[in-house]
Design an enzyme around this catalytic site. Structure first.
Site, mmCIF file in Angstrom:
data_model
loop_
_atom_site.group_PDB
_atom_site.id
_atom_site.type_symbol
_atom_site.label_atom_id
_atom_site.label_comp_id
_atom_site.label_asym_id
_atom_site.label_seq_id
_atom_site.Cartn_x
_atom_site.Cartn_y
_atom_site.Cartn_z
ATOM 1 N N GLU A 1 -12.762 -2.528 11.913
ATOM 2 C CA GLU A 1 -12.743 -1.748 10.679
ATOM 3 C C GLU A 1 -13.859 -2.180 9.728
ATOM 4 O O GLU A 1 -14.496 -1.352 9.090
ATOM 5 C CB GLU A 1 -11.371 -1.914 9.993
ATOM 6 C CG GLU A 1 -11.334 -1.279 8.615
ATOM 7 C CD GLU A 1 -9.995 -1.451 7.892
ATOM 8 O OE1 GLU A 1 -9.060 -2.041 8.458
ATOM 9 O OE2 GLU A 1 -9.893 -0.969 6.752
ATOM 10 N N GLU B 1 0.817 -1.216 0.000
ATOM 11 C CA GLU B 1 0.000 0.000 0.000
ATOM 12 C C GLU B 1 0.851 1.267 0.000
ATOM 13 O O GLU B 1 0.612 2.208 0.757
ATOM 14 C CB GLU B 1 -0.965 0.002 1.193
ATOM 15 C CG GLU B 1 -1.964 -1.145 1.138
ATOM 16 C CD GLU B 1 -3.075 -1.064 2.176
ATOM 17 O OE1 GLU B 1 -2.812 -0.570 3.287
ATOM 18 O OE2 GLU B 1 -4.189 -1.506 1.854
ATOM 19 N N ASP C 1 -8.413 -9.099 3.414
ATOM 20 C CA ASP C 1 -8.182 -8.028 4.382
ATOM 21 C C ASP C 1 -9.233 -7.978 5.483
ATOM 22 O O ASP C 1 -10.115 -7.119 5.440
ATOM 23 C CB ASP C 1 -8.135 -6.679 3.650
ATOM 24 C CG ASP C 1 -7.662 -5.553 4.559
ATOM 25 O OD1 ASP C 1 -7.258 -5.840 5.687
ATOM 26 O OD2 ASP C 1 -7.696 -4.382 4.130
HETATM 27 C C1 GCV Z 1 -2.658 0.176 8.434
HETATM 28 C C2 GCV Z 1 -6.194 -2.183 5.319
HETATM 29 C C3 GCV Z 1 -6.613 -0.989 6.119
HETATM 30 C C4 GCV Z 1 -5.474 -0.009 6.295
HETATM 31 C C5 GCV Z 1 -4.306 -0.745 6.946
HETATM 32 C C6 GCV Z 1 -3.906 -1.919 6.053
HETATM 33 C C7 GCV Z 1 -2.794 -2.749 6.652
HETATM 34 O O1 GCV Z 1 -5.953 -1.835 4.004
HETATM 35 O O2 GCV Z 1 -7.719 -0.384 5.509
HETATM 36 O O3 GCV Z 1 -5.921 1.041 7.114
HETATM 37 O O4 GCV Z 1 -3.205 0.107 7.138
HETATM 38 O O5 GCV Z 1 -5.031 -2.749 5.874
HETATM 39 O O6 GCV Z 1 -3.124 -3.724 7.316
HETATM 40 O O7 GCV Z 1 -1.643 -2.431 6.481
#
Ligand code: GCV
Length: 682
Positions: free
Chosen positions: A385, A284, A357
């Site tokens: 989340e 990411e 995820d």
């Molecule tokens: C900390 C998902 C979440 C992100 C998170 C990422 C990860 O994409 O939406 O907020 O980032 O996972 O676990 O690195």
């Protein structure tokens, strides 16, 4: 030395005063124990540990054990004896021998004695004190039992729904100001066996490694250490370059290697019991070794070598996916399997429980079955989340057990924390249970979801059997209900574009990465819906052991809960249950809504057992959860109906909202008040 002992004793007293000072607002978590006046006599049986004075800091957990038992253990007519004993269980395990006149708590380590003390208090609080002559023996099943905080240095928390960080603040240094709270945090963790914490977000700021920040880490570490908790840090892989000391962050560059060695030395000089690093690399947009033409192994091993002389570890995350991947679920396996056996022995691959995820339900990540020569630990998300944030009450133990029951967790386990600075820590009194359950499962994954819920309820809400039974039954039903009203039958990632609270299965604006849009995952079309991951599709099934691959690959044997994860199924196709896909989908969403509405009524029945403050706060939240369930159901079914063109089965209730309205609003709630952030229609 003497100073140190006094500090522990005074700090413990302070904690106890804080606990006594307020109403039932959830601040005490599962440690709501009445102080006793007829204190039990607690003796330390090791002559090298004096009762007072000259106290070596390594024995601080013993001082805390004595103080906790003195203050909270009811008089059973037995004295308590604490002892570190080389013959007692190792790895911070313990025995509790419940004799006729005395109780002996023994462990090979000081922190093991502390775990024994908290275990005894838990047994008292849940009404399960041992029988005369009984000996209890416990040993943790996972070595590293860690919380991961996605806390940013400015005090915000990524995917945090319970306020701001208890460690960091935009105001600057808050360690002293928050020290009582941080100590309570340590105490709560120790009481469930958590032994490490990562203090900052995996999307890590390089600033974390400045000397000024490290001094704050040192002070936090000193508050946590007496409770047996080590601190770890997330590090930004490009730190040497970002902090301006070296012109590159290439892991094979001698200056970079030297930079990390020096940094690690600086850390251990200040924090001798520092745990190690957590790294999100080439994921990411975060920097990583691939930016320099190197591999995950090059990056992880370089850091591991720097940490090795001090006993530190590297937890290297396997959460990787590329924008152009035809199936995001395949990538971690493809990228990491070739490296199996190539990581240093102080590297642990940290793998999310499922391959996409933290969705409400995912099959187990295939890496858990295949990485045979690499240390692997699962990462769970305690913060919700994707499960209704702090508004929806969803008890996650049943979800985690779908994974923990099947995999080896002896190396360790990580949980992304749901803790913030809200008065009740988690923004919702009932989902404190997820923090609790995470710790208990990390300690003993064989505990049942029911037993953990029962323990939690008795220590927090009520000890009356009828209330306990009703509330634990409710908790146990919440995860399946949430899956059903959000995304049943293997549907995944159909959340709103800007946040992950409400549904937006239609979200697909031009210019946004397709793998960040729901149609990439649900693939609804005129024929049917679901992601074809069979051997004829993305071939994700082949990443699983043969038996599972065969099971998942066949539409008739694939468990219904994963059906649309692995298969693109026709709307009118008959399923093994006898219904068509369309009818079954409608019925599953309805099941979810009915369950969520049932929670409101059950909660009302629980009123006599619950204090006013927490009853009312959760009544509002359950009410919102039921409304949201309708919103989810209507949004998803009406949208998928634009493809299926089929009517709802006759026994399905009519929709409450129309698609146009649903598409106009982004379902989103304030996590404290559970009130809509958008101006939603009723
Ligand atoms: C900390 C998902 C979440 C992100 C998170 C990422 C990860 O994409 O939406 O907020 O980032 O996972 O676990 O690195």
């Amino acid at each position: 030395m003497m100073k140190c002992y006094k500090r522990v004793a005074i700090a413990t007293l302070l904690v106890l005063q804080v606990i006594g000072a307020h109403a039932i607002d959830g601040y005490d978590l599962w440690l709501r124990m009445p102080m006793v006046t007829d204190g039990t006599k607690v003796t330390i049986d090791n002559p090298q540990i004096p009762e007072t004075g000259n106290f070596d800091p390594q024995f601080a957990p013993i001082a805390i054990s004595r103080s906790e038992l003195n203050t909270f253990l009811h008089n059973t007519g037995r004295d308590v004896h604490l002892a570190i004993d080389a013959k007692a269980p190792a790895d911070d395990g313990f025995t509790i021998k419940y004799g006729a006149n005395r109780i002996d708590i023994k462990s090979a380590s000081a922190v093991g004695v502390l775990y024994g003390a908290y275990h005894l208090l838990r047994l008292q609080q849940t009404g399960h004190l041992p029988k005369n002559g009984q000996t209890i023996k416990e040993r943790p099943m996972s070595k590293y039992r860690l919380l991961n905080h996605w806390d940013n240095l400015n005090g915000t928390i990524e995917r945090g729904f319970a306020g701001r960080s208890i460690f960091w603040s935009s105001k600057g240094d808050i360690v002293d100001e928050n020290s009582a709270r941080i100590q309570l945090y340590a105490r709560a963790n120790a009481s469930i066996g958590i032994n490490g914490t990562v203090l900052n977000n995996v999307n890590a700021s390089p600033q974390m490694l400045t000397s000024e920040r490290l001094d704050q880490v040192r002070r936090i570490a000193r508050i946590l250490a007496p409770y047996g908790i080590k601190v770890y840090l997330s590090v930004n892989f490009a730190s040497p370059r970002a902090l301006g000391d070296v012109s590159t962050a290439d892991p094979l560059d001698p200056d970079v290697i030297r930079w990390w060695r020096n940094k690690v030395k600086e850390i251990y000089d200040a924090i001798p019991n520092f745990g190690g690093f957590l790294v999100k690399a080439n994921s990411e947009g975060e920097p990583g070794p691939q930016d320099f033409g190197r591999t995950h192994v090059d990056g992880a091993n370089m850091l591991a070598d720097a940490l090795k002389p001090y006993g530190g570890i590297v937890m290297w995350r396997a959460f990787v996916y590329a924008a152009d991947s035809p199936d995001r679920a395949n990538q971690a396996y493809d990228e990491f399997m070739p490296f199996d056996g190539k990581f240093r022995d102080n590297v642990i691959l940290q793998v999310k429980n499922g391959p996409v995820d933290f969705q409400p339900r995912e099959p187990i990540h295939p890496l858990f079955f295949s990485m045979k020569r690499t240390k692997v630990m699962p990462e769970f998300q305690i913060t919700q989340e994707y499960l209704g944030e702090s508004v929806h009450s969803v008890y996650l133990a049943p979800m985690w057990k779908e994974v923990t029951d099947e995999i080896d967790m002896s190396v360790g386990v990580a949980g992304v924390s749901n803790v913030g600075n809200s008065q009740n820590w988690c923004g919702n009194d009932l989902i404190q249970a997820n923090w609790y359950a995470y710790g208990r499962l990390a300690w003993n994954k064989r505990l049942s979801s029911k037993q953990i819920a029962d323990e939690f309820v008795r220590q927090t809400f009520t000890k009356e059997d009828q209330g306990v039974q009703t509330l634990t039954d409710l908790m146990l039903a919440t995860h399946e209900a949430c899956v059903n009203y959000m995304m049943p039958m293997g549907i995944h990632h159909i959340f709103a574009g800007g946040h992950h609270y409400g549904p937006e299965p239609w979200y697909a604006p031009r210019g946004v990465r397709v793998d960040w849009t729901p149609p990439y995952y649900h693939k609804a079309d005129a024929f049917g819906m679901g992601f074809d991951r069979t051997t004829k599709g993305s071939n994700n099934v082949s990443q699983y052991p043969k038996k599972l691959a065969k099971l998942y690959n066949n539409v008739n044997t694939c468990p219904e809960k994963y059906l649309l994860w692995f298969h693109h199924v026709g709307w009118t196709q008959k399923l093994p249950c006898g219904e068509t896909l369309w009818d079954r989908l409608c019925h599953k969403y309805d099941e979810g809504v009915r369950a969520a509405e049932g929670f409101v009524r059950t909660w009302e029945r629980l009123k006599p057992y619950i204090d006013e403050e927490r009853y009312e706060a959760l009544r509002v939240k359950f009410d919102r959860q039921a409304k949201d369930a309708w919103w989810w159901r209507d949004a998803c079914l009406l949208y998928f109906q634009t493809f299926s063109k089929l009517p709802f089965p006759q026994d399905c209730p009519p929709v409450r909202h129309d698609l146009q309205t649903l598409m106009q609003y982004h379902l989103r709630m304030d996590n404290y008040t559970a009130a809509p952030i958008d101006q939603l229609p009723d």
